[in-house]
Design an enzyme around this catalytic site. Structure first.
Site, PDB file in Angstrom:
ATOM      1  N   GLN A   1       0.529  -1.473   0.138  1.00 54.36           N
ATOM      2  CA  GLN A   1       0.304   0.019  -0.322  1.00 54.36           C
ATOM      3  C   GLN A   1       0.548   0.760   0.269  1.00 54.36           C
ATOM      4  OE1 GLN A   1      -3.379  -0.550   3.240  1.00 54.36           O
ATOM      5  NE2 GLN A   1      -2.163  -2.024   3.769  1.00 54.36           N
ATOM      6  N   ASN A   2       1.939   0.707  -0.242  1.00 59.41           N
ATOM      7  CA  ASN A   2       3.104   2.026   0.262  1.00 59.41           C
ATOM      8  C   ASN A   2       3.426   2.753  -1.014  1.00 59.41           C
ATOM      9  OD1 ASN A   2       3.563   1.447   3.210  1.00 59.41           O
ATOM     10  ND2 ASN A   2       5.033   0.289   2.568  1.00 59.41           N
TER      11      ASN A   2
ATOM     12  N   HIS B   1      -1.778   1.171  -4.585  1.00 62.96           N
ATOM     13  CA  HIS B   1      -2.344   2.157  -4.019  1.00 62.96           C
ATOM     14  C   HIS B   1      -0.908   3.708  -4.834  1.00 62.96           C
ATOM     15  CE1 HIS B   1      -4.757   1.029  -0.087  1.00 62.96           C
ATOM     16  NE2 HIS B   1      -4.839   1.667  -1.013  1.00 62.96           N
TER      17      HIS B   1
ATOM     18  N   CYS C   1      -1.514  13.513 -15.640  1.00 64.70           N
ATOM     19  CA  CYS C   1      -2.105  14.841 -15.912  1.00 64.70           C
ATOM     20  C   CYS C   1      -3.178  14.362 -15.039  1.00 64.70           C
ATOM     21  CB  CYS C   1      -1.632  14.776 -17.018  1.00 64.70           C
ATOM     22  SG  CYS C   1      -3.021  16.109 -17.903  1.00 64.70           S
TER      23      CYS C   1
ATOM     24  N   SER D   1      -2.372  -0.788   9.683  1.00 64.81           N
ATOM     25  CA  SER D   1      -3.686  -0.790  10.371  1.00 64.81           C
ATOM     26  C   SER D   1      -5.067  -1.761  10.343  1.00 64.81           C
ATOM     27  CB  SER D   1      -3.797   0.431  10.779  1.00 64.81           C
ATOM     28  OG  SER D   1      -4.437   0.899   9.584  1.00 64.81           O
TER      29      SER D   1
HETATM   30  C1  BJW Z   1       4.507  -0.899  12.176  1.00 67.43           C
HETATM   31  C2  BJW Z   1       5.672  -0.450  12.440  1.00 67.43           C
HETATM   32  C3  BJW Z   1       6.528  -1.349  13.036  1.00 67.43           C
HETATM   33  C4  BJW Z   1       4.462   1.145  13.173  1.00 67.43           C
HETATM   34  N1  BJW Z   1       6.881  -2.472  12.453  1.00 67.43           N
HETATM   35  N2  BJW Z   1       4.136  -2.379  12.557  1.00 67.43           N
HETATM   36  C5  BJW Z   1     -15.115  -0.648   3.084  1.00 67.43           C
HETATM   37  C6  BJW Z   1     -15.897   0.094   4.290  1.00 67.43           C
HETATM   38  C7  BJW Z   1     -15.406   1.395   4.880  1.00 67.43           C
HETATM   39  C8  BJW Z   1     -14.520   2.049   3.773  1.00 67.43           C
HETATM   40  C9  BJW Z   1     -14.878   2.070   2.897  1.00 67.43           C
HETATM   41  C10 BJW Z   1     -15.115   0.703   2.099  1.00 67.43           C
HETATM   42  N3  BJW Z   1     -14.601   0.575   0.554  1.00 67.43           N
HETATM   43  C11 BJW Z   1     -13.270   1.590   0.412  1.00 67.43           C
HETATM   44  C12 BJW Z   1     -14.277   2.741   1.684  1.00 67.43           C
HETATM   45  C13 BJW Z   1     -13.591   4.154   1.398  1.00 67.43           C
HETATM   46  C14 BJW Z   1     -11.989   4.303   1.208  1.00 67.43           C
HETATM   47  C15 BJW Z   1     -11.988   3.535   3.126  1.00 67.43           C
HETATM   48  O1  BJW Z   1     -10.876   2.336   3.219  1.00 67.43           O
HETATM   49  N4  BJW Z   1     -11.683   4.617   4.245  1.00 67.43           N
HETATM   50  C16 BJW Z   1     -11.496   3.911   5.210  1.00 67.43           C
HETATM   51  C17 BJW Z   1     -10.483   4.740   5.774  1.00 67.43           C
HETATM   52  C18 BJW Z   1     -13.040   4.070   6.512  1.00 67.43           C
HETATM   53  N5  BJW Z   1     -11.589   3.770   0.971  1.00 67.43           N
HETATM   54  C19 BJW Z   1     -11.023   4.182  -0.257  1.00 67.43           C
HETATM   55  O2  BJW Z   1     -11.644   4.927  -0.618  1.00 67.43           O
HETATM   56  C20 BJW Z   1     -10.547   3.412  -1.645  1.00 67.43           C
HETATM   57  N6  BJW Z   1     -10.911   3.911  -3.430  1.00 67.43           N
HETATM   58  C21 BJW Z   1     -12.138   2.998  -3.342  1.00 67.43           C
HETATM   59  O3  BJW Z   1     -12.989   1.718  -1.744  1.00 67.43           O
HETATM   60  O4  BJW Z   1     -12.493   3.318  -4.584  1.00 67.43           O
HETATM   61  C22 BJW Z   1     -14.389   2.476  -4.684  1.00 67.43           C
HETATM   62  C23 BJW Z   1     -14.135   3.391  -6.295  1.00 67.43           C
HETATM   63  C24 BJW Z   1     -14.844   2.325  -6.879  1.00 67.43           C
HETATM   64  C25 BJW Z   1     -14.426   2.209  -8.583  1.00 67.43           C
HETATM   65  C26 BJW Z   1     -14.545   3.706  -8.943  1.00 67.43           C
HETATM   66  C27 BJW Z   1     -14.156   4.357  -7.965  1.00 67.43           C
HETATM   67  C28 BJW Z   1     -14.267   4.330  -6.865  1.00 67.43           C
HETATM   68  C29 BJW Z   1      -8.908   4.220  -1.866  1.00 67.43           C
HETATM   69  C30 BJW Z   1      -8.519   4.131  -0.273  1.00 67.43           C
HETATM   70  C31 BJW Z   1      -6.674   5.248  -0.556  1.00 67.43           C
HETATM   71  C32 BJW Z   1      -6.066   4.821   0.460  1.00 67.43           C
HETATM   72  N7  BJW Z   1      -5.075   5.733  -0.155  1.00 67.43           N
HETATM   73  C33 BJW Z   1      -4.330   6.335   1.436  1.00 67.43           C
HETATM   74  C34 BJW Z   1      -3.442   7.366   0.492  1.00 67.43           C
HETATM   75  C35 BJW Z   1      -2.489   7.215  -0.742  1.00 67.43           C
HETATM   76  C36 BJW Z   1      -1.650   8.497  -0.730  1.00 67.43           C
HETATM   77  C37 BJW Z   1      -1.004   8.783   0.166  1.00 67.43           C
HETATM   78  O5  BJW Z   1       0.753   8.327   0.985  1.00 67.43           O
HETATM   79  O6  BJW Z   1      -0.936  10.485   0.369  1.00 67.43           O
HETATM   80  O7  BJW Z   1      -2.976   5.268   1.415  1.00 67.43           O
HETATM   81  S1  BJW Z   1      -4.630   6.334   2.524  1.00 67.43           S
HETATM   82  C38 BJW Z   1      -3.173   5.885   3.647  1.00 67.43           C
HETATM   83  O8  BJW Z   1      -3.617   4.099   4.537  1.00 67.43           O
HETATM   84  C39 BJW Z   1      -2.825   5.103   2.185  1.00 67.43           C
HETATM   85  C40 BJW Z   1      -2.424   4.236   2.620  1.00 67.43           C
HETATM   86  O9  BJW Z   1      -1.818   2.908   1.792  1.00 67.43           O
HETATM   87  C41 BJW Z   1      -3.896   3.568   3.746  1.00 67.43           C
HETATM   88  C42 BJW Z   1      -3.487   2.342   4.859  1.00 67.43           C
HETATM   89  O10 BJW Z   1      -2.459   2.265   6.056  1.00 67.43           O
HETATM   90  P1  BJW Z   1      -1.704   1.112   6.631  1.00 67.43           P
HETATM   91  O11 BJW Z   1      -0.972   1.562   5.227  1.00 67.43           O
HETATM   92  O12 BJW Z   1      -2.393   0.489   7.262  1.00 67.43           O
HETATM   93  O13 BJW Z   1      -0.481   2.689   7.382  1.00 67.43           O
HETATM   94  P2  BJW Z   1      -1.032   2.683   9.186  1.00 67.43           P
HETATM   95  O14 BJW Z   1      -0.739   4.346   9.271  1.00 67.43           O
HETATM   96  O15 BJW Z   1      -3.328   2.831   8.704  1.00 67.43           O
HETATM   97  O16 BJW Z   1      -1.350   1.432  10.174  1.00 67.43           O
HETATM   98  C43 BJW Z   1       0.461   1.426  10.293  1.00 67.43           C
HETATM   99  C44 BJW Z   1      -0.056   0.303  10.939  1.00 67.43           C
HETATM  100  O17 BJW Z   1       2.099  -0.465  11.232  1.00 67.43           O
HETATM  101  C45 BJW Z   1      -0.024   1.153  12.021  1.00 67.43           C
HETATM  102  O18 BJW Z   1      -0.919  -0.619  12.718  1.00 67.43           O
HETATM  103  C46 BJW Z   1       1.042   0.099  12.928  1.00 67.43           C
HETATM  104  O19 BJW Z   1       0.755  -0.396  15.125  1.00 67.43           O
HETATM  105  C47 BJW Z   1       1.992  -0.917  12.443  1.00 67.43           C
HETATM  106  N8  BJW Z   1       3.460  -0.237  13.395  1.00 67.43           N
HETATM  107  N9  BJW Z   1       5.535   0.756  13.044  1.00 67.43           N
HETATM  108  C48 BJW Z   1       5.322  -2.635  12.332  1.00 67.43           C
HETATM  109  N10 BJW Z   1       7.997  -0.957  13.060  1.00 67.43           N
HETATM  110 ZN    ZN Z   2      -1.992  16.624 -20.291  1.00 66.35          ZN
END
Ligand code: BJW
Ligand code: ZN
Length: 238
Positions: A103-104, A121, A129, A192
């Site tokens: 996801q990174n 992601h 663009c 998470s």
């Molecule tokens: C350690 C550690 C160490 C710390 N060792 N561990 C169903 C239910 C509810 C909501 C939705 C659903 N389906 C869709 C949604 C909406 C939404 C969503 O999920 N919302 C929820 C938050 C409620 N999803 C979307 O909108 C997605 N799109 C979509 O569903 O589109 C539908 C569609 C279909 C067709 C046409 C049009 C639309 C898109 C999601 C995109 C997410 N983007 C982000 C930002 C990307 C850009 C950026 O980086 O700026 O992606 S959000 C952010 O969260 C980023 C990450 O990839 C993502 C996941 O986070 P991650 O990697 O889990 O990080 P953290 O910080 O949450 O957790 C870190 C973990 O590490 C923790 O557990 C720590 O304990 C641990 N840790 N140190 C090991 N040393």
């Molecule tokens: Zn263009």
């Protein structure tokens, strides 16, 4: 910290697996100094996702959104892969059927030397663009003007990442689903498990090993939950 017994069981399970899938999240890069999103010190403590990581935010204030991504590019540029990223390179070398799904956006798996990476992601080192099909690899840490204009059509370029409400890249997602459903083991590292649809992959797997410093919503449902930093646990698994 995970016990020696659990580590041994997980190590055996991985070494016996004919096919392995790995899903990583921001936690794997935490030990490289890259902030995670949620939890202590996470990006969402100081910034609201809807102000920065949505298409609406970009339409409203592309300059601020770009400044945030350029700041993150500079942090990532100044860092490097850690022992967790490197352990996954070793794991890929040890298994013919191995798929890394991340996801990174940070590119640290690429810099560590992982070969085949499914970036569900997107990639912070890509720009595209908003209007035409132009896209490019982009290592810039600053631009003469913000937002940078598309060289083909003059409309704004945006970071090549997936924001909330946007679809994941279709082919990459299909490959991720296939790899997880066919894998003997899914290793889930540093996520998470709160963002969908990426978190759905965990429910598609036959046997899940989780590595995280904290319990997550899936910890009680996985076969083995190894608690501790991925930079220590992953090297102990290969
Ligand atoms: C350690 C550690 C160490 C710390 N060792 N561990 C169903 C239910 C509810 C909501 C939705 C659903 N389906 C869709 C949604 C909406 C939404 C969503 O999920 N919302 C929820 C938050 C409620 N999803 C979307 O909108 C997605 N799109 C979509 O569903 O589109 C539908 C569609 C279909 C067709 C046409 C049009 C639309 C898109 C999601 C995109 C997410 N983007 C982000 C930002 C990307 C850009 C950026 O980086 O700026 O992606 S959000 C952010 O969260 C980023 C990450 O990839 C993502 C996941 O986070 P991650 O990697 O889990 O990080 P953290 O910080 O949450 O957790 C870190 C973990 O590490 C923790 O557990 C720590 O304990 C641990 N840790 N140190 C090991 N040393
Ligand atoms: Zn263009």
């Amino acid at each position: 910290m995970a016990g020696e017994c659990e580590l041994t069981v997980a190590r055996e399970r991985l070494s016996e697996a004919a096919s392995i899938a790995v899903l990583t999240g921001a936690g794997i890069s935490a030990e490289s100094g890259i902030p995670t999103f949620r939890g202590a010190g996470g990006l969402w403590k100081n910034y609201r996702p809807e102000d920065l990581a949505t298409p609406e935010a970009f339409a409203r204030d592309s300059r601020t959104v770009w400044e945030w991504y350029l700041w993150r590019r500079s942090l990532i540029d100044a860092s490097g892969p850690n022992a967790g990223h490197r352990a996954l390179v070793t794991m890929e070398q040890q298994h013919a059927r191995f798929t890394l799904i991340t996801q990174n956006l940070d590119g640290l798996h690429d810099r560590a030397g992982s070969r085949r990476i499914l970036k569900v992601h997107g990639d912070i080192w890509q720009s595209r663009c908003v209007a035409c099909s132009y896209q490019r690899k982009d290592r810039a840490l600053e631009y003469p003007e913000l937002p940078p204009p598309c060289p083909e059509c003059g409309e704004p370029l945006r970071p090549g990442v997936v924001w909330f409400g946007e679809a994941l890249p279709r082919i990459v997602w299909a490959e991720a689903e296939r790899a997880v459903s066919q894998a003997d083991v899914l290793l889930v590292v540093g996520t998470s498990a709160q963002v969908y649809p990426a978190a759905c992959l965990i429910g598609m797997a036959r046997f899940v090993i989780e590595v995280n410093v904290e319990a997550t919503p899936v910890s009680s449902r996985v076969a083995i939950a190894l608690q501790g930093p991925s930079g220590e646990i992953l090297p102990a698994l290969v």
